[in-house]
Design a protein around this motif. Structure first.
Motif, mmCIF file in Angstrom:
data_model
loop_
_atom_site.group_PDB
_atom_site.id
_atom_site.type_symbol
_atom_site.label_atom_id
_atom_site.label_comp_id
_atom_site.label_asym_id
_atom_site.label_seq_id
_atom_site.Cartn_x
_atom_site.Cartn_y
_atom_site.Cartn_z
ATOM 1 N N ARG A 1 0.838 -1.214 0.000
ATOM 2 C CA ARG A 1 0.000 0.000 0.000
ATOM 3 C C ARG A 1 0.863 1.251 0.000
ATOM 4 O O ARG A 1 0.631 2.192 -0.757
ATOM 5 C CB ARG A 1 -0.894 0.023 1.233
ATOM 6 N N GLU A 2 1.887 1.245 0.843
ATOM 7 C CA GLU A 2 2.762 2.408 0.964
ATOM 8 C C GLU A 2 3.607 2.574 -0.290
ATOM 9 O O GLU A 2 3.863 3.702 -0.733
ATOM 10 C CB GLU A 2 3.649 2.268 2.199
ATOM 11 N N GLN B 1 -3.650 -0.824 -8.877
ATOM 12 C CA GLN B 1 -2.633 0.232 -8.918
ATOM 13 C C GLN B 1 -1.267 -0.304 -9.318
ATOM 14 O O GLN B 1 -0.302 0.439 -9.373
ATOM 15 C CB GLN B 1 -2.519 0.861 -7.533
ATOM 16 N N LEU C 1 -4.395 -6.787 -0.032
ATOM 17 C CA LEU C 1 -4.185 -5.410 0.416
ATOM 18 C C LEU C 1 -5.000 -4.399 -0.397
ATOM 19 O O LEU C 1 -4.905 -3.191 -0.159
ATOM 20 C CB LEU C 1 -2.689 -5.060 0.354
ATOM 21 N N VAL D 1 -4.758 -3.457 -3.586
ATOM 22 C CA VAL D 1 -3.999 -2.546 -4.453
ATOM 23 C C VAL D 1 -3.767 -3.094 -5.869
ATOM 24 O O VAL D 1 -3.010 -2.501 -6.649
ATOM 25 C CB VAL D 1 -2.625 -2.175 -3.829
ATOM 26 N N VAL E 1 2.693 1.725 -3.271
ATOM 27 C CA VAL E 1 1.775 2.275 -4.274
ATOM 28 C C VAL E 1 1.624 3.788 -4.089
ATOM 29 O O VAL E 1 1.649 4.554 -5.061
ATOM 30 C CB VAL E 1 0.401 1.559 -4.196
ATOM 31 N N GLU E 2 1.516 4.230 -2.837
ATOM 32 C CA GLU E 2 1.424 5.679 -2.594
ATOM 33 C C GLU E 2 2.646 6.411 -3.127
ATOM 34 O O GLU E 2 2.533 7.451 -3.772
ATOM 35 C CB GLU E 2 1.301 5.964 -1.090
#
Ligand SMILES: *Cc1c(COP(=O)(O)O)cnc(C)c1O
Length: 397
Positions: A201-202, A241, A236, A238, A204-205
């Motif tokens: 997740r991080e 993405q 998760l 994602v 992807v950010e």
């Protein structure tokens, strides 16, 4: 006896591998892959394979392979671009795309060939490829071959990753010509030798913030994580993405081959530019058919039951073996012991007891992080698992 100077030279090189306890040798197995292996007339309990769901020797996959041989033959003839592309590959790719929720998919002869072909098709001179320190050799080799500038961030270290992305985007902005200048981040989702998980997740950010592309290798997660067993990205939330979803058909899926899932444009580009696809004979029909059967099985009721059994085994091991490194729940259980000789002697002791557990050494892992790497399978019985936990607990005390 006459020893040619070539063999003498090769002998010296082998000695240089043997001397620090790094020599590897093939061990001949006279049975199918499964929870029990026959080696030298003896049976060993097998905790070494990545066949996490026990599909490699599953009747449904074997039957699919036999049917494919009867219908399509033993070989594929040439590259799929040269002699035509067998229907079996299209069926597999359509199923993979639906499974991963992408527009399209492309399969390769191995996961290794997938990494080589895809990475070199996507980035080159003028681009930057950003790798987690612990990514698989296939990705490291692909990055080197691509000609892109390679930057490595400390394992799962988001600050380090962000620093590199900052540096790289500043550098790209200052480059006048707009040829290239792309950033590609590559990581695994579940790491092959440590069994821990990437903070997807991080990542992807960060990729969104800095305008980088992201490839995630789900070799050890496909079939095992998420509501539909699509992988850690699904778990998760994602998946959509991730620009390039990579994996192998040779681990939980039980067959052989590798894949990339993504947009139609991506797949069309790879068909034209991924050299390990273009210039290599297509896999045999049997492997595509077995992979399709494996994928179908993973999505069935039986697939869920196999997943359940595997995770029960993992829970048992994590509660009963002290000294396991992994904090994440994965079917890879490493016990890091340090020196190569310590890892070898522990593995030899287990082998004496009838347990096949590999000692993983440099260059697969960093020097002085040699380890026993146990992998569990849904095909193990509860009795197999307690034999492992008993032997290992006794050994590590
Ligand atoms: C095994 C593995 C590969 C290579 O896949 P093969 O199908 O075995 O060639 C690639 N990436 C990772 C992380 C792996 O563990």
């Amino acid at each position: 006896m006459f020893v040619s100077s070539l063999d003498a030279e090769l002998g010296r090189r082998l000695e240089a591998i043997r001397q620090p306890n790094l020599l590897r040798e093939l061990r001949r197995v006279d049975s199918p892959q499964g929870p029990h292996l026959t080696i030298g007339g003896k049976t060993y309990l097998n905790f070494s394979s990545n066949d996490y769901l026990g599909l490699a020797n599953h009747p449904a996959l074997k039957e699919a392979a036999i049917v494919a041989v009867k219908a399509f033959g033993a070989g594929a003839g040439a590259s799929r671009l040269v002699c035509g592309s067998l229907a079996l590959f299209h069926e597999l790719e359509e199923m993979l795309a639906i499974f991963k929720g992408t527009e399209a998919a492309l399969t390769f002869s191995t996961g290794y060939a997938t990494a080589l072909g895809a990475v070199t098709a996507l980035v080159g001179k003028g681009d930057v490829i950003v790798l987690d320190k612990l990514v698989h050799a296939s990705i490291v080799d692909a990055a080197k071959l691509s000609g892109a500038k390679i930057r490595v961030f400390a394992h799962n270290d988001l600050n380090d990753l962000e620093d590199i992305l900052k540096w790289s985007s500043a550098r790209t902005a200052s480059t006048a010509e707009s040829t290239g200048g792309h950033m590609l981040i590559v990581t695994e989702s579940i790491f092959s030798m440590d069994g821990d998980a990437a903070p997807l997740r991080e990542i992807v950010e960060l990729k969104n913030q800095y305008g980088a592309w992201l490839m995630v290798d789900e070799a050890h997660a496909t079939g095992l994580y998420g509501k539909h067993h699509r992988g850690l990205a699904e778990e998760l939330g994602v998946s959509e993405q991730i620009d390039f979803q990579m994996g192998t058909l040779g681990k939980a899926i039980g067959a052989s081959g590798g894949y990339i899932c993504g947009s139609r444009e991506l797949i069309d580009l790879l068909v034209n530019r991924a050299r390990s696809f273009v210039f290599s004979t297509a896999p045999v029909p049997a492997s595509a058919a077995a992979a399709t059967a494996g994928l179908a099985l993973i999505q069935s009721k039986e697939g869920s039951l196999l997943n359940q059994r595997l995770w029960e085994h993992v829970a048992t091991c994590q509660s009963e073996i002290s000294g396991l490194k992994s904090k994440t729940t994965s079917a890879i259980l490493p016990v890091i012991v340090g020196t190569e000789s310590k890892a070898l002697s522990l593995a030899a002791e287990l082998y004496e007891l009838g347990l096949f557990v590999p000692a993983i050494r440099y260059p697969t892992v960093a020097r002085n992080t040699a380890r026993l790497r146990m992998t569990l399978s849904a095909a193990h019985s509860a009795a197999d698992i307690s034999e492992l936990t008993r032997a290992l607990s006794a050994l590590l005390e």
